[in-house]
Design a protein around this motif. Structure first.
Motif, PDB file in Angstrom:
ATOM      1  N   SER A 193      12.251 -15.717  -8.393  1.00  0.00           N
ATOM      2  CA  SER A 193      10.891 -16.198  -8.134  1.00  0.00           C
ATOM      3  C   SER A 193       9.857 -15.418  -8.936  1.00  0.00           C
ATOM      4  O   SER A 193       8.811 -15.963  -9.301  1.00  0.00           O
ATOM      5  CB  SER A 193      10.572 -16.102  -6.638  1.00  0.00           C
ATOM      6  N   LEU A 194      10.147 -14.147  -9.216  1.00  0.00           N
ATOM      7  CA  LEU A 194       9.197 -13.308  -9.939  1.00  0.00           C
ATOM      8  C   LEU A 194       9.333 -13.424 -11.451  1.00  0.00           C
ATOM      9  O   LEU A 194       8.448 -12.981 -12.201  1.00  0.00           O
ATOM     10  CB  LEU A 194       9.380 -11.842  -9.531  1.00  0.00           C
ATOM     11  N   THR A 195      10.441 -13.998 -11.902  1.00  0.00           N
ATOM     12  CA  THR A 195      10.694 -14.061 -13.351  1.00  0.00           C
ATOM     13  C   THR A 195      10.800 -15.489 -13.862  1.00  0.00           C
ATOM     14  O   THR A 195      11.362 -15.721 -14.937  1.00  0.00           O
ATOM     15  CB  THR A 195      11.991 -13.292 -13.691  1.00  0.00           C
ATOM     16  N   GLY A 196      10.287 -16.433 -13.103  1.00  0.00           N
ATOM     17  CA  GLY A 196      10.343 -17.822 -13.535  1.00  0.00           C
ATOM     18  C   GLY A 196      11.751 -18.361 -13.631  1.00  0.00           C
ATOM     19  O   GLY A 196      12.040 -19.218 -14.471  1.00  0.00           O
ATOM     20  N   GLY A 197      12.651 -17.856 -12.764  1.00  0.00           N
ATOM     21  CA  GLY A 197      14.032 -18.290 -12.739  1.00  0.00           C
ATOM     22  C   GLY A 197      14.921 -17.615 -13.755  1.00  0.00           C
ATOM     23  O   GLY A 197      16.138 -17.873 -13.811  1.00  0.00           O
ATOM     24  N   ARG A 198      14.371 -16.716 -14.532  1.00  0.00           N
ATOM     25  CA  ARG A 198      15.114 -16.119 -15.657  1.00  0.00           C
ATOM     26  C   ARG A 198      16.060 -15.009 -15.215  1.00  0.00           C
ATOM     27  O   ARG A 198      17.189 -14.912 -15.681  1.00  0.00           O
ATOM     28  CB  ARG A 198      14.093 -15.574 -16.662  1.00  0.00           C
ATOM     29  N   GLY A 199      15.613 -14.138 -14.344  1.00  0.00           N
ATOM     30  CA  GLY A 199      16.392 -12.976 -13.937  1.00  0.00           C
ATOM     31  C   GLY A 199      15.899 -11.711 -14.604  1.00  0.00           C
ATOM     32  O   GLY A 199      15.053 -11.734 -15.515  1.00  0.00           O
ATOM     33  N   ALA A 200      16.434 -10.583 -14.182  1.00  0.00           N
ATOM     34  CA  ALA A 200      15.995  -9.283 -14.682  1.00  0.00           C
ATOM     35  C   ALA A 200      16.513  -9.038 -16.091  1.00  0.00           C
ATOM     36  O   ALA A 200      17.641  -9.409 -16.433  1.00  0.00           O
ATOM     37  CB  ALA A 200      16.477  -8.170 -13.761  1.00  0.00           C
ATOM     38  N   ASP A 201      15.709  -8.376 -16.888  1.00  0.00           N
ATOM     39  CA  ASP A 201      16.170  -7.935 -18.207  1.00  0.00           C
ATOM     40  C   ASP A 201      17.160  -6.784 -18.068  1.00  0.00           C
ATOM     41  O   ASP A 201      18.156  -6.717 -18.794  1.00  0.00           O
ATOM     42  CB  ASP A 201      14.988  -7.478 -19.061  1.00  0.00           C
ATOM     43  N   VAL A 202      16.861  -5.884 -17.141  1.00  0.00           N
ATOM     44  CA  VAL A 202      17.714  -4.718 -16.910  1.00  0.00           C
ATOM     45  C   VAL A 202      17.852  -4.513 -15.413  1.00  0.00           C
ATOM     46  O   VAL A 202      16.846  -4.526 -14.688  1.00  0.00           O
ATOM     47  CB  VAL A 202      17.132  -3.439 -17.546  1.00  0.00           C
ATOM     48  N   ALA A 203      19.077  -4.327 -14.948  1.00  0.00           N
ATOM     49  CA  ALA A 203      19.335  -4.008 -13.539  1.00  0.00           C
ATOM     50  C   ALA A 203      20.102  -2.693 -13.470  1.00  0.00           C
ATOM     51  O   ALA A 203      21.141  -2.540 -14.130  1.00  0.00           O
ATOM     52  CB  ALA A 203      20.130  -5.124 -12.861  1.00  0.00           C
ATOM     53  N   PHE A 204      19.582  -1.760 -12.698  1.00  0.00           N
ATOM     54  CA  PHE A 204      20.234  -0.477 -12.481  1.00  0.00           C
ATOM     55  C   PHE A 204      20.909  -0.484 -11.113  1.00  0.00           C
ATOM     56  O   PHE A 204      20.241  -0.676 -10.087  1.00  0.00           O
ATOM     57  CB  PHE A 204      19.221   0.668 -12.525  1.00  0.00           C
ATOM     58  N   GLU A 205      22.216  -0.272 -11.082  1.00  0.00           N
ATOM     59  CA  GLU A 205      22.949  -0.149  -9.818  1.00  0.00           C
ATOM     60  C   GLU A 205      23.033   1.332  -9.493  1.00  0.00           C
ATOM     61  O   GLU A 205      23.724   2.096 -10.174  1.00  0.00           O
ATOM     62  CB  GLU A 205      24.343  -0.777  -9.959  1.00  0.00           C
ATOM     63  N   CYS A 206      22.344   1.753  -8.434  1.00  0.00           N
ATOM     64  CA  CYS A 206      22.217   3.184  -8.125  1.00  0.00           C
ATOM     65  C   CYS A 206      22.792   3.561  -6.765  1.00  0.00           C
ATOM     66  O   CYS A 206      22.403   4.587  -6.198  1.00  0.00           O
ATOM     67  CB  CYS A 206      20.745   3.602  -8.189  1.00  0.00           C
ATOM     68  N   THR A 207      23.697   2.758  -6.219  1.00  0.00           N
ATOM     69  CA  THR A 207      24.218   3.047  -4.878  1.00  0.00           C
ATOM     70  C   THR A 207      25.688   3.435  -4.854  1.00  0.00           C
ATOM     71  O   THR A 207      26.139   4.069  -3.910  1.00  0.00           O
ATOM     72  CB  THR A 207      24.046   1.832  -3.951  1.00  0.00           C
ATOM     73  N   GLY A 208      26.444   3.009  -5.841  1.00  0.00           N
ATOM     74  CA  GLY A 208      27.879   3.275  -5.815  1.00  0.00           C
ATOM     75  C   GLY A 208      28.640   2.400  -4.844  1.00  0.00           C
ATOM     76  O   GLY A 208      29.704   2.791  -4.362  1.00  0.00           O
ATOM     77  N   THR A 209      28.129   1.215  -4.531  1.00  0.00           N
ATOM     78  CA  THR A 209      28.781   0.328  -3.572  1.00  0.00           C
ATOM     79  C   THR A 209      29.167  -1.000  -4.228  1.00  0.00           C
ATOM     80  O   THR A 209      28.555  -1.428  -5.200  1.00  0.00           O
ATOM     81  CB  THR A 209      27.865   0.027  -2.376  1.00  0.00           C
ATOM     82  N   GLN A 210      30.171  -1.648  -3.627  1.00  0.00           N
ATOM     83  CA  GLN A 210      30.598  -2.945  -4.128  1.00  0.00           C
ATOM     84  C   GLN A 210      29.484  -3.973  -4.016  1.00  0.00           C
ATOM     85  O   GLN A 210      29.259  -4.774  -4.930  1.00  0.00           O
ATOM     86  CB  GLN A 210      31.820  -3.426  -3.333  1.00  0.00           C
ATOM     87  N   ARG A 211      28.785  -3.986  -2.896  1.00  0.00           N
ATOM     88  CA  ARG A 211      27.755  -4.998  -2.684  1.00  0.00           C
ATOM     89  C   ARG A 211      26.687  -4.941  -3.762  1.00  0.00           C
ATOM     90  O   ARG A 211      26.270  -5.973  -4.311  1.00  0.00           O
ATOM     91  CB  ARG A 211      27.123  -4.822  -1.303  1.00  0.00           C
TER      92      ARG A 211
END
Length: 317
Positions: A193-211
């Motif tokens: 909704s925030l990117t006009g349906g495009r998605g993030a340019d960069v996503a950082f996974e910082c939890t160490g979990t499968q989810r």
């Protein structure tokens, strides 16, 4: 000197040991603080083999008290963050002079050069660019550091997701443009909704979990970047590789073993810290004396409200 030895499940014992001697290219550092790292949690939970001991601790800051014959910098009395790979939960460490970095005038128990370097290297490897839409999954200590450093790259949006209200409130204080409580909202839906349906340019996974790993793939745009910052312990993780292939993600393993890369990250991070560009204010939430090191690890495991980072501290002489 006193040093913490891991001798059983959830059992550190404080022992006496000789003060380390130094080589000509080394310095002796009086430890002021040693951070409790999530990568050390599983070894603490499981313990070493019966009859054996381990000596963890690698997030050290302190004051130089002695220098080797070949050392020109740092000098005795200098305040430094250092890189060691073990034996950091001790009153003194011997370390190569090249692995010491000026800590500036701030609190030494916040001048944790090793995790700062990890976050610096993660942001640089992910190559956040001006105007990017950035998602950070996990608003703990490493997520906070990544958020602070990614903000210096000039993103359009910094969207931070977590399940803890206090962590999300902290992320807002650090400048998040939008936070997502994943127990109440769908992160992929919010990002679209925030990117006009495009998605993030960069996503950082910082939890160490499968989810969180799974959600990264549902949140990132085609040909976007997924940076794995969280330390994944325990069971194997799975990803829908066919979908990730189709989406042409750039997958960045933000864990580094090359010493030159680590040193550059430390140099950059400590320059930012000492220069006042990066603030660690509020990111060390719990401090414990060496005698309470098991409580420090238990606090990391339990993550009570307000928890960000635990350090073991040593009194000034």
């Amino acid at each position: 000197m006193r040093i913490a030895a891991l001798r059983g499940r959830e059992t550190f014992e404080v022992e006496e040991a000789p003060v380390p001697s130094i080589e000509p290219d080394e310095v002796l550092v009086r430890v002021v603080a040693s951070g409790v790292c999530a990568s050390e949690l599983e070894p603490w939970l499981t313990g070493p083999r019966v009859g054996e001991a381990q000596y963890p601790g690698h997030e050290v800051s302190g004051v130089v008290v002695e220098v080797g014959a070949e050392v020109t910098v740092p000098a005795a009395g200098d305040r430094v963050g250092v890189w060691v790979t073990e034996r950091g939960f001790a009153e003194y460490v011997a370390v190569r002079a090249a692995y010491c970095f000026p800590a500036g005038d701030g609190r030494l128990d916040e001048a944790l050069a090793e995790p700062i370097a990890c976050a610096v290297n993660a942001v640089e490897a992910a190559d956040v660019r001006l105007g990017d839409d950035v998602v950070i999954i996990g608003a703990g200590f490493m997520g906070n550091l990544v958020q602070k450093l990614a903000a210096l790259r000039g993103p359009r949006q910094l969207i931070v997701a977590d399940a803890r209200a206090d962590a999300l409130e902290r992320a807002v204080g650090l400048g998040a443009t939008r936070t997502v409580d994943v127990t109440k909202e769908s992160l992929p839906d919010v990002v679209r909704s925030l990117t006009g349906g495009r998605g993030a340019d960069v996503a950082f996974e910082c939890t160490g979990t499968q989810r969180a790993l799974t959600v990264c793939g549902d949140t990132t745009r085609m040909s976007g970047t997924i940076a794995i910052v969280g330390f994944h312990q325990g069971a194997d993780r799975t990803i829908p590789l066919a979908y990730w292939n189709w989406m042409a993600f750039k997958v960045v393993n933000a864990h580094f073993r090359d010493v030159a890369v680590i040193m550059r990250g430390m140099s950059v991070g400590m320059r930012l810290l000492a220069g006042g560009v990066l603030s660690m204010d509020g990111l060390v939430s719990h401090r414990f004396p060496l005698e309470e090191i098991n409580s420090a690890f238990a606090t990391l495991r339990e993550k009570p409200d307000g928890f960000v980072k635990a350090v073991v501290t040593f009194p000034e002489p």
